[in-house]
Design an enzyme around this catalytic site. Structure first.
Site, short mmCIF file in Angstrom:
data_model
loop_
_atom_site.label_atom_id
_atom_site.label_comp_id
_atom_site.label_asym_id
_atom_site.label_seq_id
_atom_site.Cartn_x
_atom_site.Cartn_y
_atom_site.Cartn_z
N TYR A 86 -3.07 -2.74 3.59
CA TYR A 86 -4.24 -2.13 2.95
C TYR A 86 -4.01 -0.65 2.69
O TYR A 86 -2.98 -0.09 3.00
CB TYR A 86 -5.48 -2.37 3.81
CG TYR A 86 -6.13 -3.73 3.63
CD1 TYR A 86 -5.45 -4.78 3.03
CD2 TYR A 86 -7.43 -3.97 4.07
CE1 TYR A 86 -6.05 -6.03 2.87
CE2 TYR A 86 -8.03 -5.22 3.92
CZ TYR A 86 -7.33 -6.24 3.31
OH TYR A 86 -7.93 -7.47 3.15
N SER A 87 -5.04 0.00 2.15
CA SER A 87 -4.88 1.33 1.57
C SER A 87 -4.46 2.40 2.58
O SER A 87 -4.68 2.27 3.78
CB SER A 87 -6.19 1.76 0.90
OG SER A 87 -6.41 1.00 -0.25
N GLU B 216 -15.40 3.34 2.68
CA GLU B 216 -14.00 3.06 2.41
C GLU B 216 -13.31 4.27 1.77
O GLU B 216 -13.94 5.14 1.19
CB GLU B 216 -13.87 1.85 1.47
CG GLU B 216 -14.27 0.53 2.12
CD GLU B 216 -13.77 -0.66 1.35
OE1 GLU B 216 -13.14 -1.53 1.97
OE2 GLU B 216 -14.00 -0.72 0.12
N ARG C 235 -10.22 1.53 8.37
CA ARG C 235 -9.08 1.45 7.46
C ARG C 235 -8.97 2.68 6.54
O ARG C 235 -9.82 3.54 6.52
CB ARG C 235 -9.17 0.20 6.61
CG ARG C 235 -10.48 -0.02 5.87
CD ARG C 235 -10.46 -1.37 5.15
NE ARG C 235 -11.75 -1.69 4.50
CZ ARG C 235 -12.71 -2.41 5.07
NH1 ARG C 235 -12.56 -2.85 6.30
NH2 ARG C 235 -13.82 -2.66 4.42
N ASP C 236 -7.87 2.68 5.78
CA ASP C 236 -7.62 3.61 4.68
C ASP C 236 -7.33 5.04 5.15
O ASP C 236 -8.03 5.99 4.78
CB ASP C 236 -8.79 3.62 3.68
CG ASP C 236 -9.25 2.24 3.29
OD1 ASP C 236 -8.44 1.31 3.35
OD2 ASP C 236 -10.44 2.08 2.95
N GLN D 220 -2.52 -0.86 -4.40
CA GLN D 220 -2.77 -2.18 -3.85
C GLN D 220 -2.45 -3.22 -4.93
O GLN D 220 -2.90 -3.09 -6.07
CB GLN D 220 -4.24 -2.31 -3.46
CG GLN D 220 -4.64 -1.42 -2.30
CD GLN D 220 -4.24 -2.05 -0.98
OE1 GLN D 220 -4.93 -2.88 -0.45
NE2 GLN D 220 -3.12 -1.62 -0.45
N ASN E 4 -5.66 -2.88 -7.40
CA ASN E 4 -6.90 -2.18 -7.05
C ASN E 4 -6.58 -0.77 -6.55
O ASN E 4 -6.04 0.01 -7.33
CB ASN E 4 -7.81 -3.00 -6.12
CG ASN E 4 -7.21 -3.43 -4.82
OD1 ASN E 4 -6.13 -3.98 -4.77
ND2 ASN E 4 -7.93 -3.22 -3.73
N ASP E 5 -6.86 -0.41 -5.34
CA ASP E 5 -6.87 1.00 -4.92
C ASP E 5 -5.56 1.74 -5.19
O ASP E 5 -4.48 1.24 -4.83
CB ASP E 5 -7.15 1.11 -3.42
CG ASP E 5 -8.41 0.40 -2.98
OD1 ASP E 5 -9.09 -0.19 -3.83
OD2 ASP E 5 -8.71 0.45 -1.78
#
Length: 466
Positions: free
Chosen positions: A101-102, A211, A159-160, A58, A41-42
Site C-alpha cells: 500500500y501507499s 488516508e 497506513r500511508d 499503486q 490509483n495513489d
C-alpha cells in the site's frame, strides 16, 4: 525472493500482451500518466533524486479492480516525458502479501528509501505494517521488512507513511483510525531512519479514516494534506464519496500542539484523491494526485472495456496565498504546446463555436467582472459561471447513465480560466489555481466541438509530446 520475481514477471507478461490494446483506446491519455494495463490509483514515493524525478504508483496489473497492489515506477528528467522503470514492489512477503500500500520516498546516504504499508488479511482480519525497501540505483529495490507496527489506541486502518527530513531530524506521518473509529494522523520521529519513536496524534476530529497524509511548510505555514473518509455532503461541499483537502496552521513539536484552521477541499472536481507532494531541487512544492475516488462508480468507466482504469493528474506547483493553497500546472507543461489553433477576442454577446483536439489546452482571459461564462466541451461537459451568484458550476452526465451531476464552487471574480484536456480528462484552473476542478470526461471520441460565450481573449493550443 523467488515469489517476488515470479509476480513481477507475471505482471510484465500481462503488460507486454495487453498494453498495445490499452493504447488503442481513444480515451487513453497522451501526456498524463496512466497504467500500462489494469488499475492505477495513489501516487507514491514522489521525489526528485539525483536530478531525476521518480514517481511510483499503486498498481493492480491483473484486473481493473482493487486487490493486492504492486508499486509501478516511472521516471523523468523534465516532468513531461516519463520512462517506465522496473516494477518496484510486489506483494510477495508475509508482511505485504495482500498489497504494498501507499507510502513515500526519501534519500539517505546515497540510497533511495521507500517506506510503504504492508497490507495483510488473515481470515478476514486486517493487519498493517510500515515497511522499508532500499535501492542503490533507484531502479531495483531490496525489502528490509517491518519498521513500525500499529501502536496501542489505533485500529489496523493504519497506513500511508510520509517521511521527510527537517533540522537534521527525520519525521513520519501516518494516516490512522483510533479505537473510537475517528480519523487521525499520527507522527513518529527518528535520528537514523531505523529506530522510530511514536510522537502521538498530530490531528483528529472528523470522519472515520484519514488516508494519505502529507505534511509540509508553505510560505511560513504548516500544511497537513490528507484524504478523510466519512464526511457527509454539506451543500456544495464534500460532494464526492471521499474527500481530499488540507488544514493550515502551526505545529509546535515540543508540545505536539498543531493549531490550525478549518478543513478546505483542495479540488472541487468529480475525480481527485490521495495527492502527494515533494520539494524539488528548484524549491518548488510539487503535487501529483490520483484522478479517481475510491468506491465512486469506478466500474462504470468505459475504459474497463480496454483493460485499464484511472490515471494521474498533471504535476502541479503549490503556492500559499492568504492562507489558501493555489495549484498551477508546472511551467514545463507549456512545452507540450505544439500548435496555436485559435487566438481571438470575444465580446459579451459573442458566441464562439469551433473544434479542438482531444489533447489540447485553452486559456480564457476574462474581461469585466460582471460577465457570465458558458463553455461546452464535446457536447458532454458544461462549465458555467454566474456573475450574480458568484458561482462556478461543472456539469456532466451521470456515470449511471441517467440525468446529470454537478460540482460547484463560489468565487468573487473570475479573471482567467485555464483548461488542460487529454482525451478523457479535464483539469480546470481558475485564477491561476485559486480553484481547481479535476474530472474524467467520457464524451463521444469523435466529437471535437467546443462552444464558448464570454467576454475576453481565448487562446487554444494542440498539446502533444515532442
Amino acid at each position: 525472493m523467488k515469489l517476488d520475481q515470479h509476480l513481477k514477471n507475471k505482471a510484465m507478461d500481462i503488460v507486454n500482451k495487453k498494453h498495445p490494446v490499452v493504447k488503442k483506446d481513444p480515451y487513453y491519455p497522451v501526456y498524463h500518466i496512466a497504467p500500462p494495463v489494469g488499475l492505477i490509483n495513489d501516487p507514491n514515493g514522489w521525489i526528485q533524486w539525483k536530478g531525476t524525478y521518480h514517481l511510483f504508483y499503486q498498481w493492480m496489473p491483473f484486473e481493473t479492480g482493487h486487490g493486492a497492489k504492486f508499486w509501478g515506477h516511472v521516471s523523468s528528467k523534465d516532468l513531461i516525458n516519463w520512462k517506465d522503470e522496473p516494477i518496484a514492489l510486489a506483494p510477495s512477503n508475509w508482511f505485504d502479501k495482500d498489497g504494498c500500500y501507499s507510502g513515500s520516498a526519501i534519500s539517505f546516504e546515497d540510497e533511495l528509501l521507500l517506506y510503504y504499508t504492508g497490507n495483510v488479511k488473515n481470515n478476514n482480519i486486517r493487519e498493517s505494517y510500515q515497511c522499508l525497501a532500499v535501492s542503490k540505483d533507484g531502479r531495483y529495490f531490496e525489502k528490509k521488512g517491518v519498521q513500525i507496527e500499529v501502536p496501542q489506541g489505533y485500529t489496523a486502518h493504519f497506513r500511508d507513511p510520509k517521511v521527510w527530513k527537517e533540522d537534521e531530524q527525520f519525521y513520519m506521518v501516518i494516516g490512522a483510525q483510533n479505537e473510537l473509529k475517528e480519523g487521525s494522523v499520527v507522527w513518529f520521529t527518528s535520528n537514523d531512519l531505523k529506530e522510530w519513536q511514536f510522537g502521538g496524534t498530530l490531528a483528529t476530529g472528523f470522519g472515520y479514516m484519514w488516508e494519505c497524509p502529507d505534511f509540509f511548510s508553505l510560505n511560513g505555514k504548516d500544511i497537513l494534506l490528507f484524504s478523510p473518509q466519512g464526511l457527509s455532503a454539506s451543500g456544495i461541499h464534500y460532494r464526492n464519496i471521499h474527500q481530499t483537502g488540507y488544514v493550515a496552521g502551526k505545529w509546535d513539536k515540543e508540545t505536539n500542539q498543531f493549531t490550525h484552521g478549518e478543513f478546505s477541499e483542495l479540488d472541487k472536481g468529480f475525480e481527485f484523491y490521495a495527492p502527494q507532494t515533494t520539494l524539488d531541487e528548484n524549491g518548488r512544492r510539487l503535487l501529483f494526485g490520483w484522478m479517481g475516488v475510491p468506491d465512486q462508480n469506478e466500474q462504470l468507466h468505459p475504459t474497463i472495456q480496454h483493460g485499464w482504469l484511472h490515471q494521474l493528474t498533471v504535476p502541479r506547483e503549490l503556492i500559499l496565498k492568504g492562507g489558501h493553497i493555489y495549484q498551477k500546472p508546472v511551467e514545463e507543461l507549456k512545452q507540450l504546446r505544439q500548435n496555436q489553433l485559435q487566438r481571438l477576442e470575444l465580446g459579451a454577446d459573442d458566441l464562439w463555436e469551433g473544434q479542438i483536439p482531444r489533447a489540447s489546452e485553452f486559456i480564457l482571459n476574462v474581461r469585466g467582472q460582471n460577465s457570465n461564462i458558458l463553455i461546452n466541451l464535446f457536447g458532454f461537459l458544461k462549465f458555467k459561471y454566474d456573475s450574480v451568484q458568484r458561482s462556478i458550476q461543472l456539469v456532466r452526465p451521470r456515470m449511471e447513465g441517467t440525468g446529470v451531476e454537478e460540482r460547484v464552487a463560489l468565487i468573487d471574480q473570475v479573471s482567467e480560466i485555464r483548461c488542460l484536456i487529454d482525451h478523457s480528462s479535464v483539469e480546470v484552473f481558475i485564477n491561476e489555481g485559486e480553484i481547481v476542478f479535476t474530472s474524467r470526461i467520457f464524451a463521444d471520441p469523435d466529437n471535437y466541438t467546443m462552444s464558448l460565450q464570454a467576454s475576453g481573449e481565448l487562446t487554444v493550443w494542440e498539446l502533444g509530446k515532442m
